[in-house]
Design a protein around this motif. Structure first.
Motif, PDB file in Angstrom:
ATOM      1  N   VAL A  49       0.828  -1.203   0.000  1.00  0.00           N
ATOM      2  CA  VAL A  49       0.000   0.000   0.000  1.00  0.00           C
ATOM      3  C   VAL A  49       0.865   1.255   0.000  1.00  0.00           C
ATOM      4  N   LEU A  50       1.940   1.227   0.784  1.00  0.00           N
ATOM      5  CA  LEU A  50       2.814   2.401   0.850  1.00  0.00           C
ATOM      6  C   LEU A  50       3.539   2.640  -0.472  1.00  0.00           C
ATOM      7  N   VAL A  51       4.044   1.558  -1.078  1.00  0.00           N
ATOM      8  CA  VAL A  51       4.763   1.713  -2.345  1.00  0.00           C
ATOM      9  C   VAL A  51       3.822   2.282  -3.417  1.00  0.00           C
ATOM     10  N   VAL A  52       2.627   1.713  -3.468  1.00  0.00           N
ATOM     11  CA  VAL A  52       1.646   2.210  -4.436  1.00  0.00           C
ATOM     12  C   VAL A  52       1.292   3.667  -4.136  1.00  0.00           C
ATOM     13  N   GLY A  53       1.337   4.029  -2.859  1.00  0.00           N
ATOM     14  CA  GLY A  53       1.046   5.407  -2.450  1.00  0.00           C
ATOM     15  C   GLY A  53       2.206   6.360  -2.717  1.00  0.00           C
ATOM     16  N   GLY A  54       3.294   5.827  -3.281  1.00  0.00           N
ATOM     17  CA  GLY A  54       4.394   6.708  -3.653  1.00  0.00           C
ATOM     18  C   GLY A  54       5.474   6.868  -2.598  1.00  0.00           C
ATOM     19  N   VAL A  55       5.394   6.048  -1.537  1.00  0.00           N
ATOM     20  CA  VAL A  55       6.411   6.140  -0.487  1.00  0.00           C
ATOM     21  C   VAL A  55       7.689   5.456  -0.960  1.00  0.00           C
ATOM     22  N   ASN A  56       8.823   5.963  -0.479  1.00  0.00           N
ATOM     23  CA  ASN A  56      10.119   5.355  -0.787  1.00  0.00           C
ATOM     24  C   ASN A  56      10.101   3.876  -0.391  1.00  0.00           C
ATOM     25  N   PRO A  57      10.561   2.982  -1.293  1.00  0.00           N
ATOM     26  CA  PRO A  57      10.462   1.543  -1.025  1.00  0.00           C
ATOM     27  C   PRO A  57      11.227   1.088   0.224  1.00  0.00           C
ATOM     28  N   ILE A  58      12.295   1.790   0.572  1.00  0.00           N
ATOM     29  CA  ILE A  58      13.022   1.416   1.800  1.00  0.00           C
ATOM     30  C   ILE A  58      12.195   1.792   3.026  1.00  0.00           C
ATOM     31  N   VAL A  59      11.610   2.972   2.982  1.00  0.00           N
ATOM     32  CA  VAL A  59      10.752   3.412   4.085  1.00  0.00           C
ATOM     33  C   VAL A  59       9.563   2.452   4.220  1.00  0.00           C
ATOM     34  N   ALA A  60       9.036   2.008   3.077  1.00  0.00           N
ATOM     35  CA  ALA A  60       7.886   1.096   3.093  1.00  0.00           C
ATOM     36  C   ALA A  60       8.238  -0.207   3.795  1.00  0.00           C
ATOM     37  N   SER A 120      14.198  -3.241  -7.910  1.00  0.00           N
ATOM     38  CA  SER A 120      14.302  -2.633  -9.233  1.00  0.00           C
ATOM     39  C   SER A 120      15.344  -1.523  -9.217  1.00  0.00           C
ATOM     40  N   GLN A 121      15.414  -0.807  -8.067  1.00  0.00           N
ATOM     41  CA  GLN A 121      16.430   0.250  -7.950  1.00  0.00           C
ATOM     42  C   GLN A 121      17.822  -0.354  -8.003  1.00  0.00           C
ATOM     43  N   MET A 122      17.980  -1.515  -7.325  1.00  0.00           N
ATOM     44  CA  MET A 122      19.268  -2.207  -7.303  1.00  0.00           C
ATOM     45  C   MET A 122      19.644  -2.654  -8.716  1.00  0.00           C
ATOM     46  N   THR A 123      18.655  -3.179  -9.444  1.00  0.00           N
ATOM     47  CA  THR A 123      18.909  -3.631 -10.816  1.00  0.00           C
ATOM     48  C   THR A 123      19.316  -2.448 -11.692  1.00  0.00           C
ATOM     49  N   ASP A 124      18.564  -1.341 -11.549  1.00  0.00           N
ATOM     50  CA  ASP A 124      18.884  -0.149 -12.347  1.00  0.00           C
ATOM     51  C   ASP A 124      20.284   0.345 -12.055  1.00  0.00           C
ATOM     52  N   LEU A 125      20.625   0.317 -10.757  1.00  0.00           N
ATOM     53  CA  LEU A 125      21.902   0.853 -10.304  1.00  0.00           C
ATOM     54  C   LEU A 125      23.071   0.031 -10.813  1.00  0.00           C
ATOM     55  N   THR A 126      22.927  -1.306 -10.739  1.00  0.00           N
ATOM     56  CA  THR A 126      24.077  -2.167 -11.024  1.00  0.00           C
ATOM     57  C   THR A 126      24.013  -2.825 -12.392  1.00  0.00           C
ATOM     58  N   GLY A 127      22.834  -2.869 -12.984  1.00  0.00           N
ATOM     59  CA  GLY A 127      22.686  -3.533 -14.272  1.00  0.00           C
ATOM     60  C   GLY A 127      22.696  -5.053 -14.166  1.00  0.00           C
ATOM     61  N   PRO A 129      21.121  -8.862 -13.308  1.00  0.00           N
ATOM     62  CA  PRO A 129      19.798  -9.471 -13.447  1.00  0.00           C
ATOM     63  C   PRO A 129      19.033  -9.406 -12.128  1.00  0.00           C
ATOM     64  N   SER A 130      17.716  -9.378 -12.201  1.00  0.00           N
ATOM     65  CA  SER A 130      16.921  -9.100 -11.002  1.00  0.00           C
ATOM     66  C   SER A 130      17.128 -10.144  -9.898  1.00  0.00           C
ATOM     67  N   ASN A 131      17.313 -11.409 -10.295  1.00  0.00           N
ATOM     68  CA  ASN A 131      17.538 -12.431  -9.277  1.00  0.00           C
ATOM     69  C   ASN A 131      18.810 -12.175  -8.478  1.00  0.00           C
ATOM     70  N   VAL A 132      19.850 -11.819  -9.197  1.00  0.00           N
ATOM     71  CA  VAL A 132      21.131 -11.553  -8.536  1.00  0.00           C
ATOM     72  C   VAL A 132      21.018 -10.328  -7.640  1.00  0.00           C
ATOM     73  N   ALA A 133      20.327  -9.305  -8.147  1.00  0.00           N
ATOM     74  CA  ALA A 133      20.116  -8.100  -7.347  1.00  0.00           C
ATOM     75  C   ALA A 133      19.378  -8.460  -6.062  1.00  0.00           C
ATOM     76  N   ALA A 134      18.372  -9.320  -6.186  1.00  0.00           N
ATOM     77  CA  ALA A 134      17.593  -9.720  -5.011  1.00  0.00           C
ATOM     78  C   ALA A 134      18.479 -10.456  -4.006  1.00  0.00           C
ATOM     79  N   ILE A 135      19.362 -11.309  -4.522  1.00  0.00           N
ATOM     80  CA  ILE A 135      20.259 -12.040  -3.631  1.00  0.00           C
ATOM     81  C   ILE A 135      21.175 -11.067  -2.888  1.00  0.00           C
ATOM     82  N   ILE A 136      21.698 -10.083  -3.623  1.00  0.00           N
ATOM     83  CA  ILE A 136      22.608  -9.119  -2.983  1.00  0.00           C
ATOM     84  C   ILE A 136      21.883  -8.341  -1.882  1.00  0.00           C
ATOM     85  N   VAL A 137      20.700  -7.839  -2.221  1.00  0.00           N
ATOM     86  CA  VAL A 137      19.930  -7.102  -1.209  1.00  0.00           C
ATOM     87  C   VAL A 137      19.649  -8.012  -0.009  1.00  0.00           C
ATOM     88  N   GLY A 138      19.214  -9.240  -0.305  1.00  0.00           N
ATOM     89  CA  GLY A 138      18.880 -10.184   0.771  1.00  0.00           C
ATOM     90  C   GLY A 138      20.068 -10.462   1.668  1.00  0.00           C
TER      91      GLY A 138
END
Ligand code: ADP
Ligand code: MG
Lengths: 317, 264
Positions: A49-60, A120-127, A129-138
């Protein structure tokens, strides 16, 4: 196949944050806290709900954690102040949360579509693939949390929390209010569960009212798998507590890998819950059966000993 | 020091299981008193200790400690003043935690817990020193899990934990009853040593009449929830087991003292 495995690893790590939450209540406090199913979905719903409401995804995601903490506090309140058994207190919160989660979203699921997420921000930042980005964030989040938990459970308050699950009478005799320590542990635990729900929501790009169903069983299964691995691995006794925490996350990864494999083999995704339940049930049964077996074997052996003793004396005569 | 006035406790009041565990108990301790408590099974000895410690809410009467009315304080709130050792060696320590961790928690009895580190390096040296004084070799096993210790070792550790921060009052509830005779004797020696060293005011429940006579400066006997005999000073010194048995038979209406008491 490889892609599916990568996906499983990233899911395993993100769910691993929830497993750490379950670890706190189940392993340290010796409580099976059923709030988890509700607080996981709560985290997801709040975050969506927060992300859809335009809140920063980290804050969400942080808000998801906060919401989880509140849910845990409610269970803690019911359990400590009103002395409702922990399981029942958890069920009450979980059931209540179902309605609350629906209210929060206003419908049974919320897709994030093209909104920005941490991933998605991580993917944009590093280029990457989304799975790898997810692993890094995780991995980053998991490491921060494991270090944080390691620190917390080494402090005076944290030690008292650990001891509460071990010997409540003693902790009270040493001047610690065990209601407070249980409250702290339940709040902290469900905070992590909510955080995990938020992260999963952002990584899969939707929240669903049913996303937390069976979370507690996944948590327990992952803990069990992690424990087995931790016992088997050489050198695992080093830094015992940190190792136990890490093994919970590793257990979660292994759980999702197993899941990916059986799905590849053609198993229905809906049967996975049954498989998880069987894994946990087996893990709980084995020690009991093993002990009974040991007792019986010891008895049989003692019978044999006395009978051979008898035989030898007879032979001597 | 410690004053109990008209303290009563009934368990399961109004039900078929109603049990008047304490009936109008009065007791006054002066600083440095070492009181031994004897009485048959179910006499209310543990209940008396538990009322002082705040394990159950009080029904009637007041308990004051050093002029502070503690009757209504919660168990953790009273812990500040009390060191306790229980009959069950499992009860006084956390089995899955290390010896140092247990000691460190005991050291902080009655203090507000913070986010400071749970065990500091300086403390470890102090604990090693104190453990050495027990003469059980525990100082070499600081990071062992307490669950690996024997019952006697655990009781000795609990005793040390109870007195690590000097308590106003030490409560010992049959703390050697679960141990074999030799270990029990060792733990009793330690008890006397520690009590003397810190000049602790002590209440010690025991099933062993010889110990009850030998140790402490005062002896009380309980029967069916009442304190029925209270003897101190020279009179206590000249007391014999025979006197106690006679006293016990008197109050229990000629019934024989229970065999556990006879044997000891
Ligand atoms: N928590 C409790 N609930 C109900 N009855 C109790 C409880 N604790 C003690 N009693 C009863 O109170 C009586 C006194 O018990 P206790 O103080 O343990 O005796 P003892 O002198 O052997 O230590 C016994 O009849 C016991 O069954
Ligand atoms: Mg007793």
């Amino acid at each position: 196949m490889g892609l599916a495995m990568l996906g499983a690893v990233s899911q395993g790590i993100l769910w691993g944050i929830m497993v750490l939450g379950v670890f706190i209540t189940y392993k340290l406090l010796d409580i099976a806290d059923l709030t988890v199913d509700g607080s996981f979905a709560l985290g997801g719903c709040v975050c969506a709900v927060l992300v859809v409401g335009g809140v920063n995804p980290i804050v969400a995601v942080l808000a998801a954690m906060l919401a989880g903490m509140v849910a845990g506090a409610v269970t803690g309140f019911l359990h400590t102040v009103f002395e409702i058994p922990a399981i029942l207190a958890g069920i009450l919160t979980q059931i209540g949360l179902w309605s609350i989660n629906l209210r929060i979203m206003g419908k049974s699921n919320t897709p994030l579509l093209n909104f920005d997420t941490i991933f998605s921000q991580m993917t944009d930042l590093t280029g990457l693939p989304s799975n790898v980005a997810a692993i890094i964030v995780g991995v980053i989040v998991a490491v921060v949390i494991i270090v944080g938990l390691y620190w917390f459970f080494g402090t005076e308050i944290g030690s008292a929390c650990r001891a509460t699950g071990n010997n409540e009478a003693m902790v009270r005799a040493l001047g610690v209010n065990t209601k407070v320590t249980k409250m702290i542990a339940l709040t902290l635990s469900n905070g992590l569960v909510g955080l995990s729900g938020g992260l999963i929501c952002e990584s899969q790009k939707y929240a669903d009212i049913g996303m937390g169903t069976g979370a507690i069983v996944i948590g327990l299964a992952a803990i069990v798998i992690g424990e087995v691995l931790w016992r088997v691995l050489p050198g695992a006794k080093l830094h015992a507590f940190g190792g136990r925490l890490s093994s919970a996350v590793v257990g979660s990864v292994v759980y999702f890998l197993i899941r990916a494999i059986v799905l590849q083999l053609g198993m229905d995704a809906n049967d996975m819950k049954l498989l998880s339940a069987i894994i946990v049930a087996l893990a709980l049964c084995i020690p009991v059966v093993w002990e009974k077996f040991q007792l019986k074997r010891a008895y049989t052996r003692s019978l044999k000993d006395t009978s051979t003793e008898g035989a030898s004396t007879e032979g001597g005569r | 020091m410690l004053t109990l006035s008209h303290v009563s406790k009934t368990f399961n009041a109004g039900t078929i299981n109603e049990k008047r565990a304490l009936i109008d108990c009065n007791l006054h301790l002066v600083p440095g008193d070492f009181v031994t408590i004897i009485g048959g099974n179910g006499a209310g000895k543990s209940t008396l200790m538990n009322m002082v410690a705040g394990v159950y809410p009080i029904d009637a009467g007041t308990i004051t400690l050093d002029g502070v009315n503690i009757s209504q304080l919660s168990e953790p709130a009273r812990a500040k003043y009390l060191g306790r050792v229980f009959q069950d060696p499992m009860m006084g320590t956390a089995a899955d935690m290390q010896i140092v961790e247990n000691l460190a928690m005991a050291k902080r009895r009655g203090k507000t817990r913070t986010l400071a580190w749970g065990v500091t390096r300086v403390e470890k040296d102090e604990y090693a020193e104190r453990l050495r004084a027990l003469g059980l070799g525990l100082e070499k096993r600081l990071t062992s899990k307490v669950g690996l210790l024997s019952g006697g070792q655990r009781q000795a550790l609990t005793l040390l934990m109870a007195t690590l921060t000097k308590p106003k009052l030490l409560l010992l509830d049959e703390h050697t009853a679960a141990l074999d005779p030799k270990t029990a004797a060792k733990v009793l020696d330690l008890t006397e040593q520690i009590v003397a060293e810190h000049q602790l005011t002590t209440l010690m429940v025991t099933h062993n009449m010889n110990d009850a006579i030998r140790m402490g400066n005062r002896l009380i006997m309980m029967h069916e929830g009442r304190i029925i005999y209270d003897i101190a000073g020279d009179e206590k010194c000249s007391l014999t087991v025979k006197d106690l048995l006679q006293k016990f038979e008197e109050v229990s209406g000629g019934e024989l003292a229970n065999d556990r008491m006879l044997l000891s």
